[in-house]
Design a protein around this motif. Structure first.
Motif, PDB file in Angstrom:
ATOM      1  N   ARG A 164       0.831  -1.207   0.000  1.00  0.00           N
ATOM      2  CA  ARG A 164       0.000   0.000   0.000  1.00  0.00           C
ATOM      3  C   ARG A 164       0.866   1.259   0.000  1.00  0.00           C
ATOM      4  N   ALA A 165       1.950   1.247   0.754  1.00  0.00           N
ATOM      5  CA  ALA A 165       2.861   2.398   0.752  1.00  0.00           C
ATOM      6  C   ALA A 165       3.420   2.619  -0.642  1.00  0.00           C
ATOM      7  N   GLY A 166       3.763   1.532  -1.326  1.00  0.00           N
ATOM      8  CA  GLY A 166       4.264   1.644  -2.684  1.00  0.00           C
ATOM      9  C   GLY A 166       3.236   2.248  -3.622  1.00  0.00           C
ATOM     10  N   GLU A 167       1.973   1.880  -3.438  1.00  0.00           N
ATOM     11  CA  GLU A 167       0.909   2.444  -4.265  1.00  0.00           C
ATOM     12  C   GLU A 167       0.754   3.941  -4.024  1.00  0.00           C
ATOM     13  N   ILE A 168       0.833   4.353  -2.763  1.00  0.00           N
ATOM     14  CA  ILE A 168       0.707   5.782  -2.440  1.00  0.00           C
ATOM     15  C   ILE A 168       1.831   6.579  -3.102  1.00  0.00           C
ATOM     16  N   VAL A 169       3.051   6.055  -3.033  1.00  0.00           N
ATOM     17  CA  VAL A 169       4.183   6.734  -3.662  1.00  0.00           C
ATOM     18  C   VAL A 169       4.014   6.762  -5.168  1.00  0.00           C
ATOM     19  N   ASN A 170       3.562   5.663  -5.751  1.00  0.00           N
ATOM     20  CA  ASN A 170       3.369   5.608  -7.192  1.00  0.00           C
ATOM     21  C   ASN A 170       2.344   6.640  -7.669  1.00  0.00           C
ATOM     22  N   GLU A 171       1.304   6.861  -6.844  1.00  0.00           N
ATOM     23  CA  GLU A 171       0.253   7.819  -7.193  1.00  0.00           C
ATOM     24  C   GLU A 171       0.651   9.264  -6.901  1.00  0.00           C
ATOM     25  N   PHE A 172       1.714   9.449  -6.141  1.00  0.00           N
ATOM     26  CA  PHE A 172       2.140  10.789  -5.733  1.00  0.00           C
ATOM     27  C   PHE A 172       2.749  11.550  -6.903  1.00  0.00           C
ATOM     28  N   ASP A 173       2.238  12.743  -7.137  1.00  0.00           N
ATOM     29  CA  ASP A 173       2.762  13.638  -8.165  1.00  0.00           C
ATOM     30  C   ASP A 173       3.724  14.621  -7.514  1.00  0.00           C
ATOM     31  N   PRO A 174       5.020  14.534  -7.791  1.00  0.00           N
ATOM     32  CA  PRO A 174       5.972  15.452  -7.152  1.00  0.00           C
ATOM     33  C   PRO A 174       5.635  16.918  -7.384  1.00  0.00           C
ATOM     34  N   GLY A 175       4.857  17.196  -8.413  1.00  0.00           N
ATOM     35  CA  GLY A 175       4.462  18.575  -8.652  1.00  0.00           C
ATOM     36  C   GLY A 175       3.526  19.119  -7.601  1.00  0.00           C
ATOM     37  N   GLN A 176       2.904  18.209  -6.827  1.00  0.00           N
ATOM     38  CA  GLN A 176       2.006  18.636  -5.760  1.00  0.00           C
ATOM     39  C   GLN A 176       2.772  19.227  -4.587  1.00  0.00           C
ATOM     40  N   GLY A 177       4.019  18.820  -4.429  1.00  0.00           N
ATOM     41  CA  GLY A 177       4.817  19.322  -3.320  1.00  0.00           C
ATOM     42  C   GLY A 177       6.196  18.712  -3.349  1.00  0.00           C
ATOM     43  N   ARG A 178       7.222  19.569  -3.328  1.00  0.00           N
ATOM     44  CA  ARG A 178       8.601  19.085  -3.360  1.00  0.00           C
ATOM     45  C   ARG A 178       9.216  19.213  -1.978  1.00  0.00           C
ATOM     46  N   SER A 179       8.418  19.028  -0.947  1.00  0.00           N
ATOM     47  CA  SER A 179       8.886  19.229   0.417  1.00  0.00           C
ATOM     48  C   SER A 179       9.890  18.152   0.805  1.00  0.00           C
ATOM     49  N   ILE A 180      10.982  18.585   1.399  1.00  0.00           N
ATOM     50  CA  ILE A 180      12.040  17.686   1.862  1.00  0.00           C
ATOM     51  C   ILE A 180      11.946  17.576   3.372  1.00  0.00           C
ATOM     52  N   PHE A 181      12.035  16.347   3.887  1.00  0.00           N
ATOM     53  CA  PHE A 181      11.990  16.183   5.328  1.00  0.00           C
ATOM     54  C   PHE A 181      13.408  16.151   5.881  1.00  0.00           C
ATOM     55  N   THR A 182      13.655  16.978   6.879  1.00  0.00           N
ATOM     56  CA  THR A 182      14.939  16.989   7.566  1.00  0.00           C
ATOM     57  C   THR A 182      14.716  17.322   9.022  1.00  0.00           C
ATOM     58  N   THR A 183      15.592  16.801   9.884  1.00  0.00           N
ATOM     59  CA  THR A 183      15.516  17.165  11.306  1.00  0.00           C
ATOM     60  C   THR A 183      16.675  18.080  11.704  1.00  0.00           C
ATOM     61  N   ARG A 184      17.420  18.558  10.730  1.00  0.00           N
ATOM     62  CA  ARG A 184      18.560  19.420  11.055  1.00  0.00           C
ATOM     63  C   ARG A 184      18.100  20.743  11.663  1.00  0.00           C
TER      64      ARG A 184
END
Length: 290
Positions: A44-64
């Motif tokens: 299911r996680a793979g399906e969510i990523v496959n359906e994700f359009d990077p144009g919707q958001g290019r947010s990068i996760f960082t804890t720095r």
């Protein structure tokens, strides 16, 4: 470590396991989830990523520096489902350095409420029993995250305490972390400070509307190699830890990923801070494990 006891629909932590959690601030329960359950979640996680359009958001996760890295895309992920890229996913030209499926850091933050496959994995009588045994009289699950820890570029998660993001009075947040693949030192397993949950809350992540800040509450140093221990865990294991337990994971420079799924729950008998970054109201009420 004594094995968990399960008879029919009844699940209990042993006295030794409960004592270890109180003493060390964490507990590893091997074989808590089956490979079939894990396979369904990973698919299911793979399906969510496959359906994700990077144009919707290019947010990068960082804890720095989460104060400066937090953007509108992240803040609006509190009660929905969104994907976030690894910090090293993009090259100097702004393009992905590898395929999308190997570039996502995590999916968050309301999978447990909004996706049927994740809800089935998260709402489990055994898990409700563990929460009760760990002292949550009325569990409230606020956040879920599917973490990829991608091979080669899986980002570091700096030392922190989960109570920083889920403050209650008294502190009650408990983390339920599921190994979906073997977590090893090589691929970026968790590191913890045994007994560190008896220390102070060092930081508080505060939100007022779209304004956020990280407040320093105590300058006690974070653990180092003299006190930190790795929590290697086989796929299917459940790792539980106290909201004040300092924990960390190193970058993943290995050729294999380290998928994990995590839930954060507080006790409804405590007072949940109105300054926490995730809030719910009657239109989308927070629920427990049942």
């Amino acid at each position: 470590m004594a094995a968990s006891i399960m008879a029919g629909a009844t699940f209990m932590l042993s006295t030794e396991q409960r004592d270890q959690f109180q003493r060390d601030g964490y507990l590893v329960v091997p074989g808590f989830k089956t490979m079939d359950e894990i396979t369904r979640l990973r698919q299911r996680a793979g399906e969510i990523v496959n359906e994700f359009d990077p144009g919707q958001g290019r947010s990068i996760f960082t804890t720095r520096d989460q104060t400066t890295a937090t953007d509108e895309y992240f803040l609006r992920s509190d009660n929905t489902i969104r994907c976030f890229f690894e910090e090293e996913a993009f090259g100097a030209d702004g393009q992905l350095r590898q395929e999308k499926a190997l570039s996502i850091n995590k999916i968050g933050h309301a999978l447990h409420d909004l996706d049927p496959v994740f809800a089935a994995f998260s709402r489990d009588a055994k898990l409700a029993a563990v929460a009760r045994d760990l002292g949550l009289s009325d569990p409230k699950v606020w956040q879920s995250m599917y973490i990829f820890k991608q091979p080669g570029i899986g980002g570091e998660v700096r030392w922190h305490q989960d109570a920083t993001f889920f403050e209650t009075t008294p502190i009650s947040v408990t983390t339920f972390w599921f190994a979906l693949e073997d977590a090893t030192i090589e691929n970026g397993c968790l590191w913890v400070e045994p007994g560190g949950h008896r220390g102070p809350l060092r930081e508080r992540f505060v939100r007022h509307g779209d304004a956020i800040k990280m407040e320093t509450l105590d300058t006690m140093p974070w653990p180092d190699d003299s006190t930190a221990v790795p929590l290697e865990a086989k796929a299917g294991s459940l790792v539980c830890f106290h909201g004040l337990l300092p924990h960390y994971s190193a970058p993943n420079r290995s050729p294999v990923s380290r998928h994990a799924y995590t839930l954060h729950a507080t006790d409804g008998a405590t007072v949940y801070s109105p300054q926490n970054w995730i809030q719910r109201d009657a239109s989308f009420p927070v629920r427990g494990f049942d």
